[in-house]
Write an enzyme that holds these catalytic residues in place. Structure first.
Site, PDB file in Angstrom:
ATOM      1  N   PHE A  14      33.363 -24.222  27.722  1.00  0.00           N
ATOM      2  CA  PHE A  14      34.533 -24.856  27.103  1.00  0.00           C
ATOM      3  C   PHE A  14      34.184 -26.267  26.600  1.00  0.00           C
ATOM      4  O   PHE A  14      34.283 -26.548  25.394  1.00  0.00           O
ATOM      5  CB  PHE A  14      35.668 -24.870  28.146  1.00  0.00           C
ATOM      6  CG  PHE A  14      36.722 -25.889  27.895  1.00  0.00           C
ATOM      7  CD1 PHE A  14      37.419 -25.924  26.691  1.00  0.00           C
ATOM      8  CD2 PHE A  14      37.041 -26.822  28.881  1.00  0.00           C
ATOM      9  CE1 PHE A  14      38.406 -26.878  26.470  1.00  0.00           C
ATOM     10  CE2 PHE A  14      38.021 -27.767  28.667  1.00  0.00           C
ATOM     11  CZ  PHE A  14      38.709 -27.802  27.465  1.00  0.00           C
ATOM     12  N   ASP A  34      22.430 -21.392  27.322  1.00  0.00           N
ATOM     13  CA  ASP A  34      23.593 -20.974  28.115  1.00  0.00           C
ATOM     14  C   ASP A  34      23.368 -19.539  28.579  1.00  0.00           C
ATOM     15  O   ASP A  34      22.941 -18.696  27.783  1.00  0.00           O
ATOM     16  CB  ASP A  34      24.861 -21.056  27.252  1.00  0.00           C
ATOM     17  CG  ASP A  34      26.123 -21.111  28.099  1.00  0.00           C
ATOM     18  OD1 ASP A  34      26.885 -22.075  27.943  1.00  0.00           O
ATOM     19  OD2 ASP A  34      26.337 -20.196  28.917  1.00  0.00           O
ATOM     20  N   TYR A 152      31.632 -27.659  46.219  1.00  0.00           N
ATOM     21  CA  TYR A 152      31.432 -28.054  44.813  1.00  0.00           C
ATOM     22  C   TYR A 152      31.226 -29.564  44.726  1.00  0.00           C
ATOM     23  O   TYR A 152      30.277 -30.052  44.109  1.00  0.00           O
ATOM     24  CB  TYR A 152      32.654 -27.606  44.001  1.00  0.00           C
ATOM     25  CG  TYR A 152      32.615 -27.960  42.542  1.00  0.00           C
ATOM     26  CD1 TYR A 152      31.565 -27.535  41.732  1.00  0.00           C
ATOM     27  CD2 TYR A 152      33.632 -28.699  41.959  1.00  0.00           C
ATOM     28  CE1 TYR A 152      31.539 -27.854  40.392  1.00  0.00           C
ATOM     29  CE2 TYR A 152      33.621 -29.013  40.612  1.00  0.00           C
ATOM     30  CZ  TYR A 152      32.572 -28.590  39.830  1.00  0.00           C
ATOM     31  OH  TYR A 152      32.552 -28.900  38.491  1.00  0.00           O
TER      32      TYR A 152
END
Ligand code: UDP
Length: 334
Positions: A14, A34, A152
Site C-alpha cells: 500500500f 516485493d 511486532y
C-alpha cells in the site's frame, strides 16, 4: 544528493506503491522488490507503462538478489515487512522472523556497498506509552511478551537498533521513519486496518465494527502526505542517524471515526461495539492514544501534513464505491 536510481523493498504494498509513484513523478528510476505477500501486483498496474520502473517478484531477504541489486542503486527504501495487527496475531512466528531477517539482509548489503538506507518503522514502537505527544527520543513502554501484539513493536524496535548500529559503527547514512496510522486508496481492510474496514462496511450497509469502547483514538495521515515526506529524505542528509515521526496530529476516537464515515458516506449502517476478546482473541492489549510530536519532521524535512481527514475518507470511499453509487453522489458532488 544525487540519487537517480532508487530501490524499494515492499514497493508493491500500500505505502510502497504510492512511494513508487511519487518517485517516478520526480523523474527517478525505481526498482521494486516485493514477494507479494501483503503487497499486490495490481497496486502497480497503472505504472506498468513507465520505462523507469522495474519490478522483481522475490523476497527482499534473498541475499543473492540483494547482492546483485543494491550496488546498482543510489538509495534504498526498506519498506518490506509483515504488517497489520491481525496478521501479527494470527502468524506470530512469521512476523518476527520476516521482519528481523529481512532488515538484517538489506542493511548488511547497504553497509557492504555504502548505500544510504531508509527503514520504515512504526508508531507501535512507542508501545503503551502515555507520554503524549510521542517524541522520538522518549522512553518506550513495551507490553508483556505473552501478548502477541507486542512482537511486532519489539521486532521493529530491534530493526531500529540494528540500523542505528550501522550508523554508529561505520557512519552509514541511515534514516528511520516511525509511521503513524497511514491511510488512503489501495489500503486493504484484510489485515485489520480500521479505516478501510469501516468505509467498506459503511458502503455495503453492513454493521460498522468498532472494537472495545471506541474511546481509543488515533491520528490518520494521508498516504499522499506520507510519501511526500519519504521522498524528501533523498535531499535531507542532515536527517541521517535520527528517528523521525511521520503522521498527523489530528486526533479522533475510533467511535468518532465511525460516525464521521457514516455521515460522509450517507450510510445507514449501525455502529456495533465488539469486545476486543471477540475481535482479536483473548488477552489483547490496545493503546488508548497515539499522537506524534512532529517538530523534528518539520525542522529536518520542512514537512507538515496537508490533507484533512474528511478529504481522505471521501477519497477512499470514492475509490471503493462504483462510479454511479447513489449514496456517495451527494457527497462527492461537493
Ligand atoms: N479497530 C476497530 N474496528 C476494526 C479494526 C480496528 O475498532 O474493524 C480498532 C483497533 O482495535 C484499534 C484502532 O481501531 O483500536 C486502529 O486499528 P488499526 O488496526 O487500524 O491500527 P493500529 O493503530 O491498532 O495499529
Amino acid at each position: 544528493m544525487n540519487h537517480r536510481r532508487v530501490l524499494i523493498t515492499g514497493g508493491a504494498g500500500f505505502i510502497g506503491s504510492h512511494l513508487t509513484e511519487e518517485l517516478l513523478s520526480r523523474d527517478l528510476a525505481v526498482t521494486v522488490i516485493d514477494n507479494l505477500s501483503t503487497g499486490n501486483w495490481s497496486n502497480l498496474d497503472h505504472l506498468g507503462h513507465n520505462k523507469r520502473l522495474r519490478v522483481i517478484v522475490a523476497s527482499a531477504a534473498d541475499p543473492k538478489l540483494l547482492e546483485k541489486e543494491v550496488p546498482r542503486h543510489d538509495f534504498v527504501y526498506h519498506l518490506a515487512s509483515a504488517v497489520g495487527v491481525k496478521l501479527i496475531i494470527d502468524h506470530p512466528v512469521h512476523t518476527v522472523q520476516n521482519i528481523v531477517e529481512t532488515t538484517e539482509v538489506v542493511t548488511s548489503m547497504c553497509s557492504k556497498y555504502r548505500k544510504p538506507v531508509l527503514l520504515t518503522s512504526t508508531s507501535e514502537v512507542y508501545g503503551k506509552s502515555e507520554d503524549i505527544p510521542f517524541r522520538e527520543d522518549a522512553d518506550i513502554v513495551m507490553g508483556a511478551t505473552s501478548k502477541r501484539r507486542w512482537a511486532y513493536a519489539c521486532a521493529k524496535a530491534l530493526d531500529e537498533f540494528l540500523v542505528l548500529a550501522h550508523y554508529y559503527e561505520t557512519n552509514l547514512p541511515v534514516f528511520i521513519v516511525r509511521l503513524f496510522n497511514t491511510v488512503g486508496p489501495r489500503q486493504t481492510g484484510r489485515y485489520g486496518m480500521v479505516l478501510p474496514s469501516l468505509v467498506g462496511q459503511a458502503l455495503n450497509g453492513a454493521p460498522m465494527t468498532v472494537y472495545g469502547t471506541g474511546r481509543q483514538s488515533r491520528c490518520f495521515c494521508s498516504v499522499h502526505d506520507v510519501v511526500n515526506a519519504l521522498a524528501r529524505f533523498l535531499e535531507c542528509p542532515g536527517a541521517a542517524g535520527k528517528v523521525l515521526n511521520i503522521g498527523t496530529n489530528e486526533e479522533i476516537t475510533i467511535h468518532g471515526l465511525a460516525q464521521k464515515i457514516k455521515q460522509l458516506t450517507g450510510s445507514r449502517s449501525e455502529i456495533q461495539l465488539i469486545p476486543y476478546d471477540q475481535a482479536y482473541g483473548p488477552g489483547f492489549d490496545d493503546m488508548m492514544r497515539r499522537v506524534p510530536d512532529l517538530t523534528r519532521a518539520k525542522e529536518l524535512l520542512g514537512w507538515t501534513p496537508k490533507r484533512s481527514l474528511d478529504d481522505i475518507i471521501i477519497g477512499i470511499a470514492s475509490a471503493l464505491a462504483p462510479a454511479d453509487d447513489g449514496i456517495l453522489a451527494g457527497v462527492l458532488a461537493r
